[in-house]
Design an enzyme around this catalytic site. Structure first.
Site, PDB file in Angstrom:
ATOM      1  N   ARG A   1       1.421   7.679  26.811  1.00  0.00           N
ATOM      2  CA  ARG A   1       1.793   8.288  25.522  1.00  0.00           C
ATOM      3  C   ARG A   1       2.950   7.609  24.812  1.00  0.00           C
ATOM      4  NH1 ARG A   1       3.638  10.395  29.813  1.00  0.00           N
ATOM      5  NH2 ARG A   1       5.776  11.104  30.020  1.00  0.00           N
TER       6      ARG A   1
ATOM      7  N   ARG B   1       0.824  -1.221   0.000  1.00  0.00           N
ATOM      8  CA  ARG B   1       0.000   0.000   0.000  1.00  0.00           C
ATOM      9  C   ARG B   1       0.853   1.263   0.000  1.00  0.00           C
ATOM     10  NH1 ARG B   1      -2.139  -4.258  -0.337  1.00  0.00           N
ATOM     11  NH2 ARG B   1      -4.257  -4.786   0.324  1.00  0.00           N
TER      12      ARG B   1
ATOM     13  N   ASN C   1      15.062  17.758  25.869  1.00  0.00           N
ATOM     14  CA  ASN C   1      15.858  18.847  26.456  1.00  0.00           C
ATOM     15  C   ASN C   1      16.722  19.532  25.405  1.00  0.00           C
ATOM     16  OD1 ASN C   1      18.858  17.748  26.710  1.00  0.00           O
ATOM     17  ND2 ASN C   1      17.447  16.050  27.084  1.00  0.00           N
TER      18      ASN C   1
ATOM     19  N   CYS D   1      24.826  33.367  12.759  1.00  0.00           N
ATOM     20  CA  CYS D   1      24.472  32.252  13.661  1.00  0.00           C
ATOM     21  C   CYS D   1      25.744  31.620  14.222  1.00  0.00           C
ATOM     22  CB  CYS D   1      23.650  31.205  12.911  1.00  0.00           C
ATOM     23  SG  CYS D   1      23.409  29.687  13.843  1.00  0.00           S
TER      24      CYS D   1
ATOM     25  N   GLU E   1      19.705  20.848  25.853  1.00  0.00           N
ATOM     26  CA  GLU E   1      21.121  20.506  25.937  1.00  0.00           C
ATOM     27  C   GLU E   1      21.490  19.477  24.857  1.00  0.00           C
ATOM     28  OE1 GLU E   1      22.167  18.673  29.654  1.00  0.00           O
ATOM     29  OE2 GLU E   1      24.174  19.518  29.584  1.00  0.00           O
ATOM     30  N   THR E   2      20.670  18.418  24.777  1.00  0.00           N
ATOM     31  CA  THR E   2      20.954  17.381  23.787  1.00  0.00           C
ATOM     32  C   THR E   2      20.647  17.866  22.373  1.00  0.00           C
ATOM     33  OG1 THR E   2      20.310  15.782  25.482  1.00  0.00           O
ATOM     34  CG2 THR E   2      20.592  14.937  23.265  1.00  0.00           C
TER      35      THR E   2
ATOM     36  N   LYS F   1      14.458   1.841  27.859  1.00  0.00           N
ATOM     37  CA  LYS F   1      13.542   2.105  26.746  1.00  0.00           C
ATOM     38  C   LYS F   1      14.091   1.603  25.408  1.00  0.00           C
ATOM     39  CE  LYS F   1      11.206   5.950  28.968  1.00  0.00           C
ATOM     40  NZ  LYS F   1      10.891   7.381  28.961  1.00  0.00           N
TER      41      LYS F   1
ATOM     42  N   CYS G   1      19.917  29.042  14.717  1.00  0.00           N
ATOM     43  CA  CYS G   1      19.432  30.225  13.979  1.00  0.00           C
ATOM     44  C   CYS G   1      18.090  30.669  14.572  1.00  0.00           C
ATOM     45  CB  CYS G   1      19.182  29.892  12.509  1.00  0.00           C
ATOM     46  SG  CYS G   1      20.638  29.590  11.515  1.00  0.00           S
TER      47      CYS G   1
ATOM     48  N   CYS H   1       6.909  18.273  30.359  1.00  0.00           N
ATOM     49  CA  CYS H   1       5.805  17.311  30.480  1.00  0.00           C
ATOM     50  C   CYS H   1       5.503  17.039  31.949  1.00  0.00           C
ATOM     51  CB  CYS H   1       6.157  16.024  29.755  1.00  0.00           C
ATOM     52  SG  CYS H   1       6.402  16.274  27.990  1.00  0.00           S
TER      53      CYS H   1
HETATM   54 ZN   LIG Z   1      22.301  28.392  12.285  1.00  0.00          ZN
END
Ligand SMILES: [Zn+2]
Length: 352
Positions: free
Chosen positions: A80, A21, A140, A256, A142-143, A95, A183, A196
Site C-alpha cells: 500500500r 492538463r 497515531n 474545546c 499522540e502525533t 521512508k 472538538c 493496520c
Molecule cells: Zn477545538
C-alpha cells in the site's frame, strides 16, 4: 538531519507542458498553478497515506514538500505504500529518504526536504518552520493531537486523514473557523484500538482518503482556507460496504480544550511516554540525546547476533528480538510489548 534540496528551484511556469492538463482545469488555471509552485506543505508520516499524498502533490507541482517520517521501509509496506519498492525494503531505507528519491525522479523541479525524525514537542517548531499547510500521514493519535495543538496555537491549517481496514476518514482544520481535532475527538480512543496491524488495510481505502485530502490541499493552496469549496465536515467512507457519512465541522465546539481554552497539553509534552508501544509486537524508545556511532556499535554487537547498518539505520537481530536503531539513539525493538524488556535490551546493547 538530512536535506535533499534539488538543484533546480521551483519555477512557476504555468505554460509548462508538464502541468498543462491541470492548468486547463478551471479551478486551478495559470494563477492557481503559480500558487501551487509557491506552496510549502509538510507531510507528517510517510507510510501509506503519506506516500499517496506526497506523490499526488509532487506531480501536481506543489513547490516545497517536507516529508517527516521516523520509520524505515519493510516488505510488508509494499502492498500500500506507493512510493517504495523492493530495493528500498531490502536496504531498510528510511521512508523519508526513499520517498525523496522517488519524488526527485518524477518531478525534479520541486524541492523535497526529507526529515528522518520522530515529530515530538521538542522538535515540532523546527520541523514545521516555514510551512503553510500540514498534512497528516501518521498512524497515531499522540502525533495528531500534537499537530492539532501546534496548528491551533499558530493558526495554521492542517488536514487529518486516517484509514484502517476498508474505512477512511478525513477532516480539514482551519483554526479560529472550523472545529479542530479535539472538538471532534476530545480524547484519544481507549482500550483496544483497530490498527493496520490488527485489522489489516485495503490500499484502495488509503488512496481514496489521500485523494480527497490532496484535493483539499490544492484548494487551500489555490484559494486559501476560506475558499468556498473547502470542505467543512468530517467525512468518512467504507470502500467495502459503500457506507458514507458526513458530520458538520463548520464551527468549533464550545469549551474545546485546544481551540476554546487554548490548553495545549500535547504541545507542552505533558504525560508523553518515554517509551511507546509501536505496532502489534514492538516498542519504541524515544531516546534522543544519544548520538550513535554505527561503525563502532556494529563491531560491538557482532558477537551477539546478526548486525547490518547503512548511513541511516542499524539493525540487530538477537533472537527473538530485532532492534532497529537510528543515529540519534531512538530505537524500535520488535518481538516484545513489554517496555521493561525493551529498556533492558537497549541498556544491554546500546547503553543506559
Ligand atoms: Zn477545538
Amino acid at each position: 538531519m538530512t536535506s535533499l534540496a534539488q538543484e533546480t528551484q521551483p519555477t512557476a511556469r504555468p505554460d509548462d507542458e508538464r502541468y498543462s492538463r491541470q492548468v486547463l482545469f478551471r479551478g486551478i488555471g495559470a494563477e492557481g498553478q503559480r500558487k501551487l509552485a509557491g506552496g510549502r506543505v509538510a507531510i507528517v508520516g510517510c507510510g501509506a497515506t503519506g506516500s499517496a499524498l506526497t506523490g499526488l502533490l509532487a506531480r501536481a507541482g506543489v513547490g516545497t514538500l517536507r516529508i517527516i517520517d521516523r520509520d524505515y521501509v519493510e516488505h510488508s509496506n509494499l502492498q500500500r505504500q506507493s512510493l517504495f519498492d523492493e530495493q528500498d525494503a531490502a536496504e531498510s531505507l528510511p521512508k523519508a529518504i526513499a520517498a525523496a528519491r522517488k519524488i526527485a525522479a518524477l518531478n525534479s523541479r520541486i524541492v523535497v526536504e526529507p526529515k528522518v525524525e520522530d515529530l515530538v514537542p521538542g522538535n515540532i517548531e523546527a520541523l514545521l518552520e516555514g510551512i503553510s499547510l500540514i498534512l497528516d500521514g501518521t498512524d497515531n493519535f499522540e502525533t495528531r493531537y500534537l499537530i492539532n495543538d501546534y496548528a491551533v496555537d499558530r493558526s495554521l491549517p492542517w488536514i487529518y486523514s486516517a484509514a484502517v481496514g476498508s474505512y477512511a476518514l478525513t477532516l480539514n482544520v482551519v483554526p479560529d473557523q472550523t472545529a479542530c481535532l479535539a472538538c471532534i475527538f476530545p480524547d484519544s480512543p481507549r482500550g483496544m484500538v483497530e490498527t493496520c496491524e490488527t485489522s489489516g488495510i485495503l490500499n484502495s481505502a488509503v488512496n481514496l482518503v489521500a485523494s480527497v485530502a490532496a484535493t483539499e490541499a490544492l484548494k487551500f493552496l489555490v484559494g486559501g482556507p476560506n475558499a468556498p469549496q473547502v470542505r467543512r465536515t468530517l467525512l468518512s467512507f467504507d470502500v467495502w460496504t459503500n457506507e458514507r457519512a458526513e458530520i458538520s465541522a463548520a464551527k468549533p465546539r464550545p469549551g474545546c480544550r485546544a481551540c476554546g481554552e487554548r490548553d495545549f497539553v500535547h504541545l507542552a509534552g505533558e504525560g508523553r511516554p518515554h517509551i511507546t508501544l509501536c505496532g502489534r509486537n514492538s516498542v519504541q524508545i524515544h531516546e534522543r540525546q544519544r548520538p550513535i556511532d554505527f561503525l563502532e556499535l556494529d563491531r560491538r554487537l557482532q558477537a551477539h547476533g546478526l548486525v547490518r547498518h547503512n548511513d541511516f539505520i542499524l539493525k540487530f537481530w538477537h533472537d527473538p528480538y530485532e532492534m532497529t536503531l537510528f543515529p540519534d539513539g531512538r530505537a524500535i525493538i520488535k518481538g516484545t510489548t513489554d517496555t521493561a524488556v525493551a529498556r533492558s535490551l537497549y541498556a544491554r546493547f546500546v547503553g543506559s
